[in-house]
Design a protein around this motif. Structure first.
Motif, PDB file in Angstrom:
ATOM      1  N   ILE A 255       0.873  -1.101   0.120  1.00  0.00           N
ATOM      2  CA  ILE A 255       0.136   0.327  -0.416  1.00  0.00           C
ATOM      3  C   ILE A 255       0.913   1.170  -0.262  1.00  0.00           C
ATOM      4  O   ILE A 255       1.636   1.081   0.558  1.00  0.00           O
ATOM      5  CB  ILE A 255      -1.409   0.043   1.474  1.00  0.00           C
ATOM      6  N   ILE A 256       0.538   2.490  -0.832  1.00  0.00           N
ATOM      7  CA  ILE A 256       1.630   3.247  -1.197  1.00  0.00           C
ATOM      8  C   ILE A 256       0.456   4.911  -1.453  1.00  0.00           C
ATOM      9  O   ILE A 256      -0.278   4.885  -2.379  1.00  0.00           O
ATOM     10  CB  ILE A 256       2.549   3.393  -2.622  1.00  0.00           C
ATOM     11  N   ALA A 257       0.919   5.636  -0.277  1.00  0.00           N
ATOM     12  CA  ALA A 257      -0.591   6.688  -0.437  1.00  0.00           C
ATOM     13  C   ALA A 257       0.687   7.686  -1.155  1.00  0.00           C
ATOM     14  O   ALA A 257       1.725   7.805  -0.771  1.00  0.00           O
ATOM     15  CB  ALA A 257      -0.319   7.373   1.173  1.00  0.00           C
TER      16      ALA A 257
ATOM     17  N   THR B  88      -4.855   5.557   4.873  1.00  0.00           N
ATOM     18  CA  THR B  88      -3.705   3.692   4.535  1.00  0.00           C
ATOM     19  C   THR B  88      -4.743   2.889   5.246  1.00  0.00           C
ATOM     20  O   THR B  88      -5.098   1.496   5.162  1.00  0.00           O
ATOM     21  CB  THR B  88      -2.456   4.002   6.439  1.00  0.00           C
TER      22      THR B  88
ATOM     23  N   GLY C 159      -6.705   1.589   2.429  1.00  0.00           N
ATOM     24  CA  GLY C 159      -6.266   0.448   1.931  1.00  0.00           C
ATOM     25  C   GLY C 159      -5.986  -0.642   2.954  1.00  0.00           C
ATOM     26  O   GLY C 159      -5.678  -1.662   2.429  1.00  0.00           O
ATOM     27  N   PHE C 160      -5.994  -0.220   3.755  1.00  0.00           N
ATOM     28  CA  PHE C 160      -6.212  -2.316   4.702  1.00  0.00           C
ATOM     29  C   PHE C 160      -7.816  -2.555   4.029  1.00  0.00           C
ATOM     30  O   PHE C 160      -8.185  -3.632   4.453  1.00  0.00           O
ATOM     31  CB  PHE C 160      -5.870  -1.705   5.719  1.00  0.00           C
TER      32      PHE C 160
ATOM     33  N   THR D 215       2.877  -1.309   4.296  1.00  0.00           N
ATOM     34  CA  THR D 215       3.057  -0.287   3.861  1.00  0.00           C
ATOM     35  C   THR D 215       3.953   0.567   3.709  1.00  0.00           C
ATOM     36  O   THR D 215       5.250  -0.053   4.356  1.00  0.00           O
ATOM     37  CB  THR D 215       2.173   0.690   5.211  1.00  0.00           C
TER      38      THR D 215
ATOM     39  N   ASP E 242       6.439   4.287   1.836  1.00  0.00           N
ATOM     40  CA  ASP E 242       6.165   6.117   1.598  1.00  0.00           C
ATOM     41  C   ASP E 242       6.919   5.831  -0.443  1.00  0.00           C
ATOM     42  O   ASP E 242       7.361   4.561  -0.474  1.00  0.00           O
ATOM     43  CB  ASP E 242       7.900   7.025   2.519  1.00  0.00           C
TER      44      ASP E 242
ATOM     45  N   ALA F  97       6.667   4.484   8.770  1.00  0.00           N
ATOM     46  CA  ALA F  97       5.560   3.660   8.434  1.00  0.00           C
ATOM     47  C   ALA F  97       5.976   2.567   7.431  1.00  0.00           C
ATOM     48  O   ALA F  97       4.829   2.066   7.005  1.00  0.00           O
ATOM     49  CB  ALA F  97       4.876   4.995   7.323  1.00  0.00           C
TER      50      ALA F  97
END
Length: 248
Positions: free
Chosen positions: A13-15, A79, A82-83, A98, A100, A171
């Motif tokens: 998961i990448i925000a 996040t 994403g979860f 997760t 960056d 993160a």
């Protein structure tokens, strides 16, 4: 990595917000290093075209998915989104990572974190943290004020929340899906950076152990940092609210 037939299903998961300079190379490296993993980008309406690049890429890349959000809504809420996406997937993912988007977290180190959980056959740990503050870990290219701020946040998190881990504000993590299901990500109240400490607090309440492995955090070379004094103050305030019992 284990063979594809035995590897747990992994979602990375990448925000993102304005990460067009970094994301294409990051996606390429992750897909090469972790050939059985899927990637999910949560983009908060980046004006630099990050979201548009994701749409173009996913048209020919079945391993990449993207969630578009209308604007900056916070790292924590991104996040959690994403979860929830990963936990609701059919078939389900076994591991959710997760990290960056700016190469502060080395993709090669993610391989090591995933391999640790794969080797933890007894599942003694509910997840693993890429830690800057255990022996062998470190930080490169930070100004002294960021060192002071980060150390301060981690000290306060340990003092107020009773956390045993040393790096509570990073993160770079891989969680077992069972760990996230046990805490219900939808209950996480912080929409910003304090979600990092809050999720470890919720995991600790479930008596689930987290492992820390050393990583070297490298400050971004491209793009602008998202940290600020205002964000730091908001983290301290949220941790205080948890200690006072205002967060359930």
């Amino acid at each position: 990595m284990s063979s594809p037939s035995t590897s747990p299903r992994l979602l990375i998961i990448i925000a993102t917000y304005n990460e067009l300079e970094n994301l294409p190379e990051l996606v390429q490296q992750l897909e090469t290093l972790l050939p059985t993993a899927d990637l999910l980008v949560i983009d908060d309406g980046s004006p630099d075209g990050t979201g548009e690049w994701c749409d173009e890429r996913k048209a020919t890349d079945p391993r990449l998915s993207v969630i578009h959000r209308p604007g900056k809504m916070g790292l924590g809420s991104a996040t959690v989104a994403g979860f929830e996406y990963g936990l609701a997937n059919d078939p389900p993912y076994d591991l959710l990572a997760t990290m960056d988007a700016d190469f502060s977290h080395d993709p090669k180190s993610l391989v090591e974190l995933v391999q640790f959980l794969e080797s933890d056959i007894q599942q003694d740990f509910g997840g693993v943290i890429g830690s800057r503050y255990v022996p062998g870990g470190g930080i490169e290219n930070w100004p002294w004020m960021r060192h002071v701020s980060s150390r301060g946040v981690n000290f306060v998190a340990k003092f107020l929340l009773g956390l045993k881990t040393k790096d509570n504000s990073g993160a770079f993590r891989v969680y077992r899906a069972s760990t996230l299901n046990s805490i219900d990500p939808g209950k996480i109240e912080s929409s910003s950076f304090a979600y990092l400490e809050e999720i470890l607090w919720r995991i600790r309440k479930q008596k689930i152990a987290m492992k820390e492995l050393p990583i070297t955090f490298r400050d971004r070379e491209l793009g602008a940092s998202k940290t600020s004094l205002k964000l730091g103050v908001s983290v301290f305030w949220h941790l205080l609210k948890i200690r006072m019992g205002l967060v359930k």
